[in-house]
Scaffold this motif. Structure first.
Motif, PDB file in Angstrom:
ATOM      1  N   ALA A  43       0.841  -1.195   0.000  1.00  0.00           N
ATOM      2  CA  ALA A  43       0.000   0.000   0.000  1.00  0.00           C
ATOM      3  C   ALA A  43       0.875   1.244   0.000  1.00  0.00           C
ATOM      4  CB  ALA A  43      -0.919   0.002   1.233  1.00  0.00           C
ATOM      5  N   GLY A  44       0.301   2.336  -0.477  1.00  0.00           N
ATOM      6  CA  GLY A  44       1.029   3.594  -0.509  1.00  0.00           C
ATOM      7  C   GLY A  44       2.066   3.631  -1.609  1.00  0.00           C
ATOM      8  N   ASP A  45       3.195   4.270  -1.337  1.00  0.00           N
ATOM      9  CA  ASP A  45       4.209   4.498  -2.359  1.00  0.00           C
ATOM     10  C   ASP A  45       4.952   3.245  -2.789  1.00  0.00           C
ATOM     11  OD1 ASP A  45       3.469   7.114  -2.130  1.00  0.00           O
ATOM     12  OD2 ASP A  45       5.372   7.860  -1.359  1.00  0.00           O
ATOM     13  N   THR A  46       4.765   2.126  -2.081  1.00  0.00           N
ATOM     14  CA  THR A  46       5.428   0.885  -2.477  1.00  0.00           C
ATOM     15  C   THR A  46       4.597   0.080  -3.473  1.00  0.00           C
ATOM     16  OG1 THR A  46       4.466  -0.327  -0.622  1.00  0.00           O
ATOM     17  CG2 THR A  46       6.637   0.667  -0.278  1.00  0.00           C
ATOM     18  N   ALA A  47       3.385   0.538  -3.778  1.00  0.00           N
ATOM     19  CA  ALA A  47       2.473  -0.232  -4.629  1.00  0.00           C
ATOM     20  C   ALA A  47       1.973   0.603  -5.797  1.00  0.00           C
ATOM     21  CB  ALA A  47       1.282  -0.727  -3.812  1.00  0.00           C
ATOM     22  N   VAL A  48       1.730  -0.064  -6.916  1.00  0.00           N
ATOM     23  CA  VAL A  48       1.064   0.576  -8.049  1.00  0.00           C
ATOM     24  C   VAL A  48      -0.247  -0.167  -8.280  1.00  0.00           C
ATOM     25  CG1 VAL A  48       2.448  -0.794  -9.696  1.00  0.00           C
ATOM     26  CG2 VAL A  48       1.204   1.235 -10.475  1.00  0.00           C
ATOM     27  N   ALA A  49      -1.353   0.553  -8.071  1.00  0.00           N
ATOM     28  CA  ALA A  49      -2.682  -0.037  -8.188  1.00  0.00           C
ATOM     29  C   ALA A  49      -3.484   0.722  -9.233  1.00  0.00           C
ATOM     30  CB  ALA A  49      -3.409   0.017  -6.846  1.00  0.00           C
ATOM     31  N   ALA A  50      -4.495   0.081  -9.763  1.00  0.00           N
ATOM     32  CA  ALA A  50      -5.387   0.755 -10.701  1.00  0.00           C
ATOM     33  C   ALA A  50      -6.207   1.781  -9.934  1.00  0.00           C
ATOM     34  CB  ALA A  50      -6.288  -0.264 -11.385  1.00  0.00           C
ATOM     35  N   ALA A  51      -6.249   2.995 -10.451  1.00  0.00           N
ATOM     36  CA  ALA A  51      -7.058   4.044  -9.830  1.00  0.00           C
ATOM     37  C   ALA A  51      -8.391   4.113 -10.564  1.00  0.00           C
ATOM     38  CB  ALA A  51      -6.316   5.377  -9.867  1.00  0.00           C
ATOM     39  N   GLU A  52      -8.545   5.082 -11.459  1.00  0.00           N
ATOM     40  CA  GLU A  52      -9.765   5.156 -12.255  1.00  0.00           C
ATOM     41  C   GLU A  52      -9.420   5.672 -13.630  1.00  0.00           C
ATOM     42  OE1 GLU A  52     -10.379   8.806  -9.638  1.00  0.00           O
ATOM     43  OE2 GLU A  52      -8.645   7.570 -10.128  1.00  0.00           O
ATOM     44  N   ASP A  53     -10.337   5.445 -14.587  1.00  0.00           N
ATOM     45  CA  ASP A  53     -10.171   5.919 -15.965  1.00  0.00           C
ATOM     46  C   ASP A  53      -8.887   5.413 -16.606  1.00  0.00           C
ATOM     47  OD1 ASP A  53     -12.518   7.387 -15.628  1.00  0.00           O
ATOM     48  OD2 ASP A  53     -11.437   9.133 -14.896  1.00  0.00           O
ATOM     49  N   GLY A  54      -8.460   4.187 -16.233  1.00  0.00           N
ATOM     50  CA  GLY A  54      -7.271   3.616 -16.842  1.00  0.00           C
ATOM     51  C   GLY A  54      -5.966   4.151 -16.301  1.00  0.00           C
ATOM     52  N   HIS A  55      -6.008   4.913 -15.222  1.00  0.00           N
ATOM     53  CA  HIS A  55      -4.806   5.478 -14.623  1.00  0.00           C
ATOM     54  C   HIS A  55      -4.382   4.663 -13.405  1.00  0.00           C
ATOM     55  CE1 HIS A  55      -4.754   9.207 -17.024  1.00  0.00           C
ATOM     56  NE2 HIS A  55      -6.075   9.123 -16.971  1.00  0.00           N
ATOM     57  N   ASP A  56      -3.110   4.813 -13.042  1.00  0.00           N
ATOM     58  CA  ASP A  56      -2.575   4.155 -11.856  1.00  0.00           C
ATOM     59  C   ASP A  56      -2.457   5.150 -10.712  1.00  0.00           C
ATOM     60  OD1 ASP A  56      -2.271   1.697 -13.148  1.00  0.00           O
ATOM     61  OD2 ASP A  56      -0.272   2.221 -13.888  1.00  0.00           O
ATOM     62  N   THR A  57      -2.342   4.618  -9.507  1.00  0.00           N
ATOM     63  CA  THR A  57      -2.159   5.468  -8.340  1.00  0.00           C
ATOM     64  C   THR A  57      -0.848   6.242  -8.443  1.00  0.00           C
ATOM     65  OG1 THR A  57      -1.195   3.557  -7.199  1.00  0.00           O
ATOM     66  CG2 THR A  57      -3.522   4.043  -6.771  1.00  0.00           C
ATOM     67  N   THR A  58      -0.795   7.355  -7.734  1.00  0.00           N
ATOM     68  CA  THR A  58       0.405   8.175  -7.684  1.00  0.00           C
ATOM     69  C   THR A  58       1.057   8.049  -6.313  1.00  0.00           C
ATOM     70  OG1 THR A  58      -0.814  10.115  -6.897  1.00  0.00           O
ATOM     71  CG2 THR A  58      -0.606   9.844  -9.290  1.00  0.00           C
ATOM     72  N   GLN A  59       2.314   8.436  -6.231  1.00  0.00           N
ATOM     73  CA  GLN A  59       3.008   8.446  -4.942  1.00  0.00           C
ATOM     74  C   GLN A  59       2.615   9.727  -4.221  1.00  0.00           C
ATOM     75  OE1 GLN A  59       7.071   7.729  -6.411  1.00  0.00           O
ATOM     76  NE2 GLN A  59       7.043   5.780  -5.332  1.00  0.00           N
ATOM     77  N   SER A  60       1.521   9.657  -3.480  1.00  0.00           N
ATOM     78  CA  SER A  60       0.976  10.827  -2.791  1.00  0.00           C
ATOM     79  C   SER A  60       0.137  10.362  -1.623  1.00  0.00           C
ATOM     80  CB  SER A  60       0.111  11.653  -3.747  1.00  0.00           C
ATOM     81  OG  SER A  60      -1.053  10.925  -4.116  1.00  0.00           O
ATOM     82  N   CYS A  61      -0.059  11.262  -0.633  1.00  0.00           N
ATOM     83  CA  CYS A  61      -0.893  10.882   0.506  1.00  0.00           C
ATOM     84  C   CYS A  61      -2.347  10.724   0.076  1.00  0.00           C
ATOM     85  CB  CYS A  61      -0.768  11.894   1.636  1.00  0.00           C
ATOM     86  SG  CYS A  61      -1.356  13.544   1.259  1.00  0.00           S
ATOM     87  N   GLN A  62      -2.731  11.370  -1.035  1.00  0.00           N
ATOM     88  CA  GLN A  62      -4.093  11.226  -1.547  1.00  0.00           C
ATOM     89  C   GLN A  62      -4.435   9.763  -1.812  1.00  0.00           C
ATOM     90  OE1 GLN A  62      -6.827  12.636  -5.382  1.00  0.00           O
ATOM     91  NE2 GLN A  62      -4.770  13.414  -5.125  1.00  0.00           N
ATOM     92  N   HIS A  63      -3.460   8.992  -2.289  1.00  0.00           N
ATOM     93  CA  HIS A  63      -3.693   7.572  -2.531  1.00  0.00           C
ATOM     94  C   HIS A  63      -3.184   6.698  -1.381  1.00  0.00           C
ATOM     95  CE1 HIS A  63      -4.146   8.408  -7.077  1.00  0.00           C
ATOM     96  NE2 HIS A  63      -5.331   8.165  -6.547  1.00  0.00           N
ATOM     97  N   ALA A  64      -2.154   7.156  -0.664  1.00  0.00           N
ATOM     98  CA  ALA A  64      -1.598   6.330   0.412  1.00  0.00           C
ATOM     99  C   ALA A  64      -2.609   6.082   1.529  1.00  0.00           C
ATOM    100  CB  ALA A  64      -0.342   6.983   0.979  1.00  0.00           C
ATOM    101  N   LEU A  65      -3.358   7.129   1.913  1.00  0.00           N
ATOM    102  CA  LEU A  65      -4.324   6.962   3.001  1.00  0.00           C
ATOM    103  C   LEU A  65      -5.381   5.907   2.681  1.00  0.00           C
ATOM    104  CD1 LEU A  65      -3.017   9.796   3.842  1.00  0.00           C
ATOM    105  CD2 LEU A  65      -5.231  10.253   4.889  1.00  0.00           C
ATOM    106  N   PRO A  66      -6.107   6.038   1.566  1.00  0.00           N
ATOM    107  CA  PRO A  66      -7.127   5.011   1.304  1.00  0.00           C
ATOM    108  C   PRO A  66      -6.532   3.641   0.997  1.00  0.00           C
ATOM    109  CG  PRO A  66      -6.974   6.542  -0.546  1.00  0.00           C
ATOM    110  CD  PRO A  66      -6.160   7.124   0.571  1.00  0.00           C
TER     111      PRO A  66
END
Length: 398
Positions: free
Chosen positions: A289-312
């Motif tokens: 989870a967080g900056d160690t992982a790359v997950a599918a976000a939405e609209d074909g994009h991947d998560t970014t290294q940011s607290c916006q994605h790390a928290l959830p």
């Protein structure tokens, strides 16, 4: 009793641990959650460009102690996914062997350090000690023997972090220099190998950002990089020499090197590929989870290294490791719609929505939102188990 081990005391690690405790209590399962972190605090990294960075931290014990998470103060040195063990080194040098039934790797990211001659004279804000050293350096500028470039700062990297640092420095250097009657000496220069400002931010907010940089008189050196540096100046790749007492490196982040010990696929940033439930692809019983992982976000994009994605990501990972252990329903990772809020120092901020970064808000209104994000929303509750667990189950509107 089943053991869940969380590596990392940042946003993703803290919320993985809290999410796991909440899910276990809801399911009535006998689960022990242990968090391993080298420090005693959760460092609020998005605020390290601000003044007094030493205050940008939260006691891990005050967050996780009330919900019964065991904390081990140690640095992880080895992960054996076949044996389901983690080896760590404690503060006094003792070796610790920790067994797990499920592992969450949330060890974060780190700055890619430069290697040009004189790189040891370059500052960064990647860690609390580094940010504190930078802050102390700025406060000591009036005492410098040489006046050449005393109040000149060169910020290398014109991405999100570089822009926040550069615009903040306009205000901070001005206040320091004005107190010495040297306000006219203040100069901030942004350097980036790209041909545009904030290439990863897209064209949406760029006109506003460029206008702000003009307003703040921040110089740009685009399509260039640093060839060498000293404590007195910086030489760019085109041969230009800029007298500067302050050089700040913000260019490039990669995942924690611990990801290399997990036999899974990694992207160019070293992030582990995970499925919809944040399980590391092809590695049983390991989540990231967080900056160690790359997950599918939405609209074909991947998560970014940011607290916006790390928290959830932390909250979903914590829930799902327990679901995996106890046979309850896992939840697919579904982040809120992507947005950005870029601090622009004395010029306010700019808020964008969506992956095309459509500008939604600028100026003081955007600055007020940025303050709410940095000062209120990203902080976990302390000394309050009820509130912490309530937030651990809030998977949207983070």
């Amino acid at each position: 009793m089943k053991d869940i081990l969380v590596i990392g005391g940042g946003f993703a690690g803290v919320w993985s641990a809290a999410g796991a405790v909440r899910a276990a209590r809801e399911a009535g399962g006998d689960v022990r959650v242990t968090l391993v972190s080298g420090g005693d605090d959760m460092v609020v990294r998005p605020r390290l460009y601000e003044e007094e960075p030493e205050s940008m931290r939260v006691s891990l014990d005050r967050v996780l102690g009330p919900i019964g998470v065991r904390r081990v103060a140690a640095t992880v040195s080895e992960i054996d996914t076949e044996a389901h063990t983690v080896r760590a080194v404690g503060r006094t040098g003792e070796e610790l062997d920790l067994a797990y039934d499920k592992l969450v790797l949330a060890a974060g990211s780190q700055l890619v350090r430069p290697s040009f001659p004189g790189a040891q004279d370059v500052f960064d804000i990647d860690t609390l000690p580094a940010a504190a050293a930078f802050d102390h350096h700025l406060r000591r500028l009036p005492q410098r023997v040489s006046s050449a470039g005393r109040y000149t700062a060169v910020v290398v990297g014109a991405g999100f972090t570089g822009l926040e640092v550069a615009t903040a420095l306009c205000e901070r250097l001005r206040a320091i220099a004005d107190a010495q009657g040297a306000g006219e000496e203040v100069r901030v220069v942004l350097v980036d190998r790209a041909d545009v400002i904030g290439p990863e931010l897209g064209p949406g907010p760029r006109p506003h950002i460029d206008g702000t940089l003009d307003e703040l008189k921040i110089e740009r050196r685009l399509g260039r990089t640093v060839a060498s540096a000293t404590s007195e100046d910086v030489t760019l790749s085109d041969g230009e020499v800029i007298p500067a007492a302050t050089i700040v490196w913000t260019a490039g982040m990669v995942a924690s090197p611990l990801t290399a010990q997990i036999p899974g696929e990694r992207d160019r940033l070293g992030r582990l590929s995970v499925d919809a439930y944040l399980r590391v692809t092809g590695v049983p019983d390991v989540y990231a989870a967080g900056d160690t992982a790359v997950a599918a976000a939405e609209d074909g994009h991947d998560t970014t290294q940011s607290c916006q994605h790390a928290l959830p990501m932390g909250k979903f990972a914590g829930h799902n490791v327990v679901a995996d252990l106890l046979g309850t329903d896992p939840l697919p990772f579904t982040p809120d719609p992507y947005s950005t809020c870029l601090d622009l120092g004395p010029a306010g901020a700019v808020v964008t929505q969506g992956w095309d970064r459509t500008v939604q808000m600028t100026g003081e209104d955007a600055k007020a939102l940025k303050r709410d994000i940095n000062v209120l929303w990203i902080y976990p509750p302390v000394d309050d188990s009820e509130q912490l667990l309530a937030q651990a189950g809030r998977f949207s509107n983070l």
